[in-house]
Design an enzyme around this catalytic site. Structure first.
Site, PDB file in Angstrom:
ATOM      1  N   LYS A  23     -70.162 -59.295 -61.540  1.00  0.00           N
ATOM      2  CA  LYS A  23     -69.909 -60.073 -62.968  1.00  0.00           C
ATOM      3  C   LYS A  23     -70.956 -59.431 -63.954  1.00  0.00           C
ATOM      4  CE  LYS A  23     -67.727 -64.064 -60.641  1.00  0.00           C
ATOM      5  NZ  LYS A  23     -67.884 -65.451 -60.598  1.00  0.00           N
TER       6      LYS A  23
ATOM      7  N   TYR B 117     -58.502 -66.329 -64.241  1.00  0.00           N
ATOM      8  CA  TYR B 117     -59.022 -67.654 -63.807  1.00  0.00           C
ATOM      9  C   TYR B 117     -57.984 -68.832 -64.136  1.00  0.00           C
ATOM     10  CZ  TYR B 117     -63.291 -65.387 -62.608  1.00  0.00           C
ATOM     11  OH  TYR B 117     -64.374 -64.837 -61.988  1.00  0.00           O
TER      12      TYR B 117
ATOM     13  N   PHE C 258     -65.509 -76.525 -66.754  1.00  0.00           N
ATOM     14  CA  PHE C 258     -66.196 -74.919 -66.820  1.00  0.00           C
ATOM     15  C   PHE C 258     -65.382 -73.790 -67.176  1.00  0.00           C
ATOM     16  CE2 PHE C 258     -64.824 -75.574 -62.394  1.00  0.00           C
ATOM     17  CZ  PHE C 258     -64.255 -74.541 -62.142  1.00  0.00           C
TER      18      PHE C 258
ATOM     19  N   ARG D  30     -66.521 -62.638 -48.362  1.00  0.00           N
ATOM     20  CA  ARG D  30     -66.900 -64.030 -48.811  1.00  0.00           C
ATOM     21  C   ARG D  30     -68.068 -64.653 -48.222  1.00  0.00           C
ATOM     22  NH1 ARG D  30     -63.774 -65.993 -53.162  1.00  0.00           N
ATOM     23  NH2 ARG D  30     -64.072 -68.205 -52.362  1.00  0.00           N
TER      24      ARG D  30
ATOM     25  N   THR E 227     -70.597 -70.795 -53.800  1.00  0.00           N
ATOM     26  CA  THR E 227     -70.341 -70.715 -55.540  1.00  0.00           C
ATOM     27  C   THR E 227     -71.577 -70.747 -56.143  1.00  0.00           C
ATOM     28  OG1 THR E 227     -67.964 -71.433 -54.977  1.00  0.00           O
ATOM     29  CG2 THR E 227     -68.900 -71.422 -57.172  1.00  0.00           C
TER      30      THR E 227
ATOM     31  N   ARG F 205     -75.333 -64.494 -53.254  1.00  0.00           N
ATOM     32  CA  ARG F 205     -75.468 -65.368 -54.371  1.00  0.00           C
ATOM     33  C   ARG F 205     -77.009 -65.875 -54.130  1.00  0.00           C
ATOM     34  NH1 ARG F 205     -69.474 -67.432 -54.451  1.00  0.00           N
ATOM     35  NH2 ARG F 205     -68.896 -66.027 -56.229  1.00  0.00           N
TER      36      ARG F 205
ATOM     37  N   ASN G 278     -73.163 -66.402 -61.218  1.00  0.00           N
ATOM     38  CA  ASN G 278     -73.237 -66.087 -59.766  1.00  0.00           C
ATOM     39  C   ASN G 278     -73.005 -64.963 -59.244  1.00  0.00           C
ATOM     40  OD1 ASN G 278     -70.363 -66.453 -60.052  1.00  0.00           O
ATOM     41  ND2 ASN G 278     -70.156 -67.977 -58.756  1.00  0.00           N
TER      42      ASN G 278
ATOM     43  N   HIS H  26     -67.601 -61.880 -57.857  1.00  0.00           N
ATOM     44  CA  HIS H  26     -66.324 -62.233 -57.476  1.00  0.00           C
ATOM     45  C   HIS H  26     -65.851 -61.536 -56.185  1.00  0.00           C
ATOM     46  CE1 HIS H  26     -62.256 -63.417 -57.566  1.00  0.00           C
ATOM     47  NE2 HIS H  26     -61.792 -62.120 -57.455  1.00  0.00           N
TER      48      HIS H  26
ATOM     49  N   GLU I 228     -54.930 -58.636 -57.210  1.00  0.00           N
ATOM     50  CA  GLU I 228     -56.234 -58.466 -57.746  1.00  0.00           C
ATOM     51  C   GLU I 228     -56.547 -56.748 -57.902  1.00  0.00           C
ATOM     52  OE1 GLU I 228     -59.332 -60.935 -56.494  1.00  0.00           O
ATOM     53  OE2 GLU I 228     -58.402 -62.539 -57.061  1.00  0.00           O
TER      54      GLU I 228
HETATM   55  P1  CMP Z   1     -65.999 -67.845 -58.518  1.00  0.00           P
HETATM   56  O1  CMP Z   1     -65.904 -68.860 -57.346  1.00  0.00           O
HETATM   57  O2  CMP Z   1     -66.200 -66.472 -58.293  1.00  0.00           O
HETATM   58  O3  CMP Z   1     -64.948 -68.122 -59.793  1.00  0.00           O
HETATM   59  C1  CMP Z   1     -64.748 -69.110 -60.466  1.00  0.00           C
HETATM   60  C2  CMP Z   1     -66.194 -69.259 -61.191  1.00  0.00           C
HETATM   61  O4  CMP Z   1     -66.213 -70.412 -62.038  1.00  0.00           O
HETATM   62  C3  CMP Z   1     -67.250 -69.605 -60.177  1.00  0.00           C
HETATM   63  O5  CMP Z   1     -67.398 -68.397 -59.727  1.00  0.00           O
HETATM   64  C4  CMP Z   1     -68.381 -69.816 -61.107  1.00  0.00           C
HETATM   65  O6  CMP Z   1     -68.808 -68.725 -61.857  1.00  0.00           O
HETATM   66  C5  CMP Z   1     -67.701 -70.576 -61.945  1.00  0.00           C
HETATM   67  N1  CMP Z   1     -67.788 -72.035 -61.701  1.00  0.00           N
HETATM   68  C6  CMP Z   1     -67.166 -72.718 -60.664  1.00  0.00           C
HETATM   69  N2  CMP Z   1     -67.259 -74.005 -60.736  1.00  0.00           N
HETATM   70  C7  CMP Z   1     -68.090 -74.333 -61.688  1.00  0.00           C
HETATM   71  C8  CMP Z   1     -68.946 -75.328 -62.034  1.00  0.00           C
HETATM   72  N3  CMP Z   1     -68.437 -76.554 -61.715  1.00  0.00           N
HETATM   73  N4  CMP Z   1     -69.443 -75.362 -63.043  1.00  0.00           N
HETATM   74  C9  CMP Z   1     -69.806 -74.050 -63.627  1.00  0.00           C
HETATM   75  N5  CMP Z   1     -69.058 -72.937 -63.299  1.00  0.00           N
HETATM   76  C10 CMP Z   1     -68.524 -73.095 -62.364  1.00  0.00           C
END
Ligand code: CMP
Length: 156
Positions: free
Chosen positions: A9, A49, A57, A85, A91, A102, A112, A115, A126
């Site tokens: 990212k 997304y 978010f 993963r 996350t 992470r 984070n 992806h 994807e």
């Molecule tokens: P990822 O799980 O790769 O894809 C969805 C993204 O949304 C996640 O990584 C974070 O970057 C963001 N994300 C997910 N949950 C939250 C949250 N509760 N608050 C802020 N960002 C979020």
């Protein structure tokens, strides 16, 4: 052999973590079949997304992912989706276990770093969003000779 789609990212790119994060996947034994750096547009990111549309978010997430270039890779290896993963960790950077990507490179609960495809059903779509078929390279079998035991019918 299973494939998965990963992208680093914008925070990982801007923080110059690209080499160190890709090295983790190489160290683990994955083959890199494709690699490119690209600036993603609004439309692309909103589609990617879409499952998060309406969540608190979602708009910040779109701003984050469109905020700079990403580096996309196709990785190939045994149990690639789950294994990658697990390498990413949870996350949120603030709770991801040390030793995960992470856990080692992120503290934020939004920025984070990486992806990866969530399940095997998501992978092909994807990959096609980033790469044309001719952009995927074969990996020579001898590159994996000491990664897997290939003496039987399937690599172990
Ligand atoms: P990822 O799980 O790769 O894809 C969805 C993204 O949304 C996640 O990584 C974070 O970057 C963001 N994300 C997910 N949950 C939250 C949250 N509760 N608050 C802020 N960002 C979020």
């Amino acid at each position: 052999m299973e494939r998965t789609l990963v992208f680093l990212k914008p925070d990982a790119v801007r923080r110059r973590l690209v080499g160190r994060i890709i090295a983790r996947f190489e160290d683990k034994g994955f083959n890199i079949l494709a690699l490119k750096m690209v600036q993603l547009g609004q439309e692309w990111v909103r589609a990617h997304y879409a499952e998060h549309e309406g969540k608190h978010f979602y708009e910040p997430l779109v701003r984050y992912i469109t905020g700079g270039p990403v580096v996309a890779l196709v990785l190939e290896g045994k149990n690639a989706v789950e294994a990658v993963r697990r390498m990413l960790g949870q996350t949120f950077g603030s709770t991801a276990a040390p030793g995960t990507i992470r856990g080692d490179f992120a503290l934020s609960d939004r920025f984070n770093a990486v992806h990866a495809s969530a399940d095997v059903e998501a992978v092909q779509e994807e990959i096609e969003r980033f790469f044309r078929p001719e952009e995927l390279c074969e990996c020579p079998e001898d590159a994996t000779r000491w990664i897997y035991d290939q003496s039987g019918a399937a690599p172990v």
